[in-house]
Design a protein around this motif. Structure first.
Motif, PDB file in Angstrom:
ATOM      1  N   TYR A   1       0.858  -1.190   0.000  1.00 20.27           N
ATOM      2  CA  TYR A   1       0.000   0.000   0.000  1.00 20.27           C
ATOM      3  C   TYR A   1       0.890   1.234   0.000  1.00 20.27           C
ATOM      4  CZ  TYR A   1      -4.188  -2.708   1.113  1.00 20.27           C
ATOM      5  OH  TYR A   1      -5.230  -3.590   1.068  1.00 20.27           O
ATOM      6  N   VAL A   2       0.480   2.217  -0.764  1.00 21.96           N
ATOM      7  CA  VAL A   2       1.113   3.532  -0.712  1.00 21.96           C
ATOM      8  C   VAL A   2       0.035   4.558  -0.392  1.00 21.96           C
ATOM      9  CG1 VAL A   2       2.294   5.334  -2.008  1.00 21.96           C
ATOM     10  CG2 VAL A   2       2.982   2.951  -2.309  1.00 21.96           C
ATOM     11  N   ILE A   3       0.268   5.316   0.669  1.00 21.66           N
ATOM     12  CA  ILE A   3      -0.624   6.419   1.046  1.00 21.66           C
ATOM     13  C   ILE A   3       0.046   7.705   0.573  1.00 21.66           C
ATOM     14  CG2 ILE A   3      -1.789   7.597   2.951  1.00 21.66           C
ATOM     15  CD1 ILE A   3      -1.431   4.948   4.559  1.00 21.66           C
ATOM     16  N   LYS A   4      -0.582   8.377  -0.388  1.00 18.81           N
ATOM     17  CA  LYS A   4       0.063   9.492  -1.074  1.00 18.81           C
ATOM     18  C   LYS A   4      -0.431  10.856  -0.591  1.00 18.81           C
ATOM     19  CE  LYS A   4       1.067   7.037  -5.393  1.00 18.81           C
ATOM     20  NZ  LYS A   4       0.972   7.070  -6.873  1.00 18.81           N
ATOM     21  N   ASN A   5       0.527  11.770  -0.450  1.00 15.76           N
ATOM     22  CA  ASN A   5       0.255  13.207  -0.279  1.00 15.76           C
ATOM     23  C   ASN A   5      -0.543  13.550   0.972  1.00 15.76           C
ATOM     24  OD1 ASN A   5       1.534  13.742  -2.799  1.00 15.76           O
ATOM     25  ND2 ASN A   5      -0.350  13.115  -3.849  1.00 15.76           N
ATOM     26  N   GLY A   6      -0.510  12.681   1.963  1.00 14.64           N
ATOM     27  CA  GLY A   6      -1.210  12.986   3.202  1.00 14.64           C
ATOM     28  C   GLY A   6      -0.386  13.875   4.117  1.00 14.64           C
ATOM     29  N   THR A   7      -1.046  14.465   5.109  1.00 12.00           N
ATOM     30  CA  THR A   7      -0.347  15.215   6.157  1.00 12.00           C
ATOM     31  C   THR A   7       0.020  14.210   7.242  1.00 12.00           C
ATOM     32  OG1 THR A   7      -1.598  17.226   5.673  1.00 12.00           O
ATOM     33  CG2 THR A   7      -0.503  17.092   7.825  1.00 12.00           C
ATOM     34  N   VAL A   8       1.256  13.764   7.205  1.00 10.78           N
ATOM     35  CA  VAL A   8       1.724  12.739   8.131  1.00 10.78           C
ATOM     36  C   VAL A   8       2.084  13.397   9.462  1.00 10.78           C
ATOM     37  CG1 VAL A   8       3.475  10.977   8.565  1.00 10.78           C
ATOM     38  CG2 VAL A   8       2.557  11.285   6.252  1.00 10.78           C
ATOM     39  N   ILE A   9       1.509  12.876  10.541  1.00 15.11           N
ATOM     40  CA  ILE A   9       1.823  13.382  11.881  1.00 15.11           C
ATOM     41  C   ILE A   9       2.398  12.240  12.707  1.00 15.11           C
ATOM     42  CG2 ILE A   9       0.909  14.373  14.007  1.00 15.11           C
ATOM     43  CD1 ILE A   9      -1.139  15.863  12.429  1.00 15.11           C
ATOM     44  N   ASP A  10       3.645  12.400  13.121  1.00 14.99           N
ATOM     45  CA  ASP A  10       4.310  11.417  13.979  1.00 14.99           C
ATOM     46  C   ASP A  10       4.560  12.044  15.348  1.00 14.99           C
ATOM     47  OD1 ASP A  10       5.793   9.222  14.979  1.00 14.99           O
ATOM     48  OD2 ASP A  10       7.638  10.299  14.493  1.00 14.99           O
ATOM     49  N   PRO A  11       3.887  11.556  16.393  1.00 17.68           N
ATOM     50  CA  PRO A  11       4.052  12.170  17.713  1.00 17.68           C
ATOM     51  C   PRO A  11       5.410  11.896  18.348  1.00 17.68           C
ATOM     52  CG  PRO A  11       2.682  10.202  17.855  1.00 17.68           C
ATOM     53  CD  PRO A  11       2.911  10.458  16.397  1.00 17.68           C
TER      54      PRO A  11
ATOM     55  N   SER B   1       8.493  11.941  16.891  1.00 16.75           N
ATOM     56  CA  SER B   1       9.446  12.964  16.461  1.00 16.75           C
ATOM     57  C   SER B   1       8.825  14.358  16.426  1.00 16.75           C
ATOM     58  CB  SER B   1       9.974  12.624  15.065  1.00 16.75           C
ATOM     59  OG  SER B   1       8.903  12.592  14.117  1.00 16.75           O
ATOM     60  N   GLU B   2       7.525  14.417  16.734  1.00 15.76           N
ATOM     61  CA  GLU B   2       6.753  15.663  16.664  1.00 15.76           C
ATOM     62  C   GLU B   2       6.877  16.293  15.275  1.00 15.76           C
ATOM     63  OE1 GLU B   2       7.581  18.199  20.006  1.00 15.76           O
ATOM     64  OE2 GLU B   2       6.355  16.934  21.315  1.00 15.76           O
ATOM     65  N   THR B   3       6.776  15.427  14.266  1.00 18.00           N
ATOM     66  CA  THR B   3       6.855  15.857  12.872  1.00 18.00           C
ATOM     67  C   THR B   3       5.465  15.947  12.264  1.00 18.00           C
ATOM     68  OG1 THR B   3       9.023  14.830  12.574  1.00 18.00           O
ATOM     69  CG2 THR B   3       7.735  15.252  10.579  1.00 18.00           C
ATOM     70  N   ARG B   4       5.216  17.022  11.551  1.00 20.55           N
ATOM     71  CA  ARG B   4       3.997  17.180  10.755  1.00 20.55           C
ATOM     72  C   ARG B   4       4.425  17.638   9.369  1.00 20.55           C
ATOM     73  NH1 ARG B   4      -1.789  19.796  12.234  1.00 20.55           N
ATOM     74  NH2 ARG B   4      -2.604  19.983  10.119  1.00 20.55           N
ATOM     75  N   THR B   5       4.187  16.819   8.355  1.00 24.13           N
ATOM     76  CA  THR B   5       4.672  17.146   7.022  1.00 24.13           C
ATOM     77  C   THR B   5       3.876  16.421   5.953  1.00 24.13           C
ATOM     78  OG1 THR B   5       6.673  17.283   5.653  1.00 24.13           O
ATOM     79  CG2 THR B   5       6.379  15.267   6.932  1.00 24.13           C
ATOM     80  N   ILE B   6       3.906  16.927   4.747  1.00 18.61           N
ATOM     81  CA  ILE B   6       3.313  16.242   3.601  1.00 18.61           C
ATOM     82  C   ILE B   6       4.274  15.143   3.154  1.00 18.61           C
ATOM     83  CG2 ILE B   6       2.455  16.484   1.237  1.00 18.61           C
ATOM     84  CD1 ILE B   6       0.785  17.957   3.312  1.00 18.61           C
ATOM     85  N   ALA B   7       3.792  13.922   2.994  1.00 21.33           N
ATOM     86  CA  ALA B   7       4.672  12.818   2.609  1.00 21.33           C
ATOM     87  C   ALA B   7       3.856  11.654   2.080  1.00 21.33           C
ATOM     88  CB  ALA B   7       5.520  12.378   3.806  1.00 21.33           C
ATOM     89  N   ASN B   8       4.586  10.675   1.529  1.00 16.43           N
ATOM     90  CA  ASN B   8       4.016   9.410   1.071  1.00 16.43           C
ATOM     91  C   ASN B   8       4.464   8.307   2.016  1.00 16.43           C
ATOM     92  OD1 ASN B   8       3.057  10.758  -1.288  1.00 16.43           O
ATOM     93  ND2 ASN B   8       5.086  10.542  -2.204  1.00 16.43           N
ATOM     94  N   VAL B   9       3.577   7.392   2.303  1.00 14.70           N
ATOM     95  CA  VAL B   9       3.863   6.292   3.225  1.00 14.70           C
ATOM     96  C   VAL B   9       3.812   4.979   2.463  1.00 14.70           C
ATOM     97  CG1 VAL B   9       3.149   5.107   5.338  1.00 14.70           C
ATOM     98  CG2 VAL B   9       2.824   7.596   5.127  1.00 14.70           C
ATOM     99  N   GLY B  10       4.886   4.202   2.555  1.00 14.17           N
ATOM    100  CA  GLY B  10       4.925   2.884   1.934  1.00 14.17           C
ATOM    101  C   GLY B  10       4.786   1.793   2.977  1.00 14.17           C
ATOM    102  N   ILE B  11       3.829   0.877   2.764  1.00 14.02           N
ATOM    103  CA  ILE B  11       3.571  -0.222   3.694  1.00 14.02           C
ATOM    104  C   ILE B  11       3.879  -1.538   2.998  1.00 14.02           C
ATOM    105  CG2 ILE B  11       1.804  -1.413   5.055  1.00 14.02           C
ATOM    106  CD1 ILE B  11       0.251   1.256   5.110  1.00 14.02           C
ATOM    107  N   ASN B  12       4.665  -2.368   3.656  1.00 14.02           N
ATOM    108  CA  ASN B  12       4.888  -3.738   3.200  1.00 14.02           C
ATOM    109  C   ASN B  12       4.571  -4.687   4.341  1.00 14.02           C
ATOM    110  OD1 ASN B  12       5.520  -4.032   0.505  1.00 14.02           O
ATOM    111  ND2 ASN B  12       7.698  -3.596   0.773  1.00 14.02           N
TER     112      ASN B  12
END
Length: 472
Positions: A17-27, A29-40
């Motif tokens: 699965y690839v989740i594209k162009n979402g606003t990824v929030i990682d608590p 690292s306290e990161t909030r950014t536009i990115a793509n997520v690759g799941i295997n």
């Protein structure tokens, strides 16, 4: 392999699965950014701004992509319907066995649960106040345990923790004769292995202040990490201005204390429990009409003295809601740095149309009202309290954050449209699914897809923790 070669390597892959162009929030690292997520498989493989190839692709433009919610206080106890209702609002992992009530032995329960399959991940606390006291021969909540009975229960707790239970829980209000000696003996076993001790305090209302101090005293006496359960239900009737400074002082002094609390000020419990002991009207400053039947023959009705007595006599396990809370105290509790978000939901006797809306509405209600409308909690703080804080408290190292190597327990939601639709019985369906929850992945498998439940999805896994002797 240098960094350029590594870049080429992950770009060549085709992800499940690839989740594209979402606003990824990682608590984490306290990161909030536009990115793509690759799941295997069951893991997050990569998060990048580079284009990724996937067997399945999801456009998450304008949506939040974050870890799935980890509920530190659930009573779903293996019921399929409750798990699916909770998945509808983004829950991917639950901890059951709080309030001293739940299955035992915990690992036998989990083994059977996952042989049959379950939609979400589940870990279990050893439930001291109901099951173990009953096993020890304490058939009434007003029985005091003997020294021999305490020793028996402590031995059972230790064996269960060694087998993988996440901690041990007390429901002191439900077992009023639990002695200090009993609490100390059990908490010392948990402290030996640094496993948490969630506690439903001994009393609510104005008696809740002394009950809160008792929990802090237990941490001081044993070193056990304690979790004060559903604090707004215990002290959210006007006492938080006094209870929170008590906790804050202990927290500031280095005591290992956390709090869980939810979206509602009005608590649910079995009508036959000791919460409704003699004098309950004075304790909570309420009367029969302030109690709503959530299940049973009078579901959706405010009680009268006659229907109250009938339920207590004929259906003591019926869930009722006491409308005694003050809404502003919900926000105040959630704003504290030591508070994580919980539901207290999922009671096993649930079905559509009955129960407390906390099972289906907690997280979207907080998102819609407290984060978006009131701006009283930031999105980052909300996600941290709903994911990373409970995961870290219970030692779930690969959950509660999103990044390469994390479990692929992932939520995609629309921050503009998310809202709860669950209502109290008589006003609507307490189990109604929310709006705005678009995808929920559990171990890399969609349980919610395009906003709809995947009814036959059973990707959940048991959560256990190794018991290691605590050392500095």
């Amino acid at each position: 392999m240098d960094s350029a070669d590594k870049d080429k390597e992950f770009l060549k892959k085709t992800y499940d699965y690839v989740i594209k162009n979402g606003t990824v929030i990682d608590p984490k690292s306290e990161t909030r950014t536009i990115a793509n997520v690759g799941i295997n498989g069951d893991k997050v493989s990569v998060i990048t701004r580079a284009d990724l190839k996937g067997s399945h692709s999801i456009d998450a433009t304008g949506k939040i992509v974050c870890p799935g919610f980890v509920d530190p206080h659930s009573h779903a106890d293996g019921q399929l319907f409750s798990a699916q209702v909770m998945a509808n609002m983004g829950v991917t992992s639950i901890i059951i066995g709080s309030c001293g009530v739940g299955p035992f032995p915990t690992q036998s329960f989990l083994k059977k649960l996952y042989e049959d399959g379950y939609p979400i991940n589940c870990g279990v606390l050893t439930p001291e106040s109901w099951k173990l006291r009953d096993m020890a021969g304490l058939l009434s909540p007003y029985d005091a345990a003997s020294e021999k009975q305490i020793a028996m229960m402590a031995e059972w707790v230790e064996q269960d923790l060694l087998e993988g239970a996440l901690g041990v829980s007390f429901g002191l209000e439900y077992a009023p004769k639990t002695s200090w000696e009993e609490m100390i003996a059990i908490a010392r076993v948990a402290a030996k292995y640094d496993k948490p001790v969630p506690i439903h305090s001994r009393a609510g209302g104005w008696n809740g202040l002394a009950a809160t101090r008792e929990i802090i005293k237990l941490q001081e006496a044993t070193g056990a990490r304690v979790l004060i359960s559903h604090h707004v239900y215990q002290c959210g009737q006007g006492m938080l201005a006094e209870s929170l400074p008590i906790i804050e002082k202990a927290h500031r002094q280095g005591y290992k204390i956390a709090v869980d609390s939810g979206a509602y000020g009005d608590f649910a419990c079995p009508i036959g429990s000791e919460v409704f002991c003699e004098g309950w009207q004075q304790i909570y400053d309420c009367d029969y009409h302030d109690i709503l039947a959530g299940t049973g023959a009078f579901a959706g009705q405010r009680l009268t003295e006659k229907t109250y007595e009938a339920l207590r006599r004929d259906d003591p396990d019926a869930s009722v809601t006491a409308f005694v809370g003050r809404p502003h105290e919900v926000v105040l509790t959630l704003q504290q740095p030591y508070t994580m978000i919980s539901t207290d939901g999922g009671f096993p006797n649930l079905a559509p149309g009955i129960g407390h809306p906390q099972t289906a509405g907690t997280y979207p209600k907080i998102l819609a009202e407290i984060v978006r409308d009131q701006d009283a909690l930031s999105m980052m703080d909300f996600i941290k309290k709903a994911t990373l804080m409970p995961a870290e408290f219970f030692g779930l190292k690969s959950k509660g954050w999103i990044g390469a190597g994390a479990d692929a327990d992932i939520l995609i939601f629309d921050p503009k449209t998310v809202k709860d639709n669950a209502a109290f019985p008589g006003l609507g369906d307490p189990m109604a699914a929310p709006d705005g929850i678009e995808y929920v992945f559990v171990n890399g498998v969609p349980v919610i897809q395009d906003g709809k439940l995947v009814h036959d999805a059973r990707p959940g896994r048991e959560i256990s923790s190794e018991a290691k002797l605590w050392r500095m």
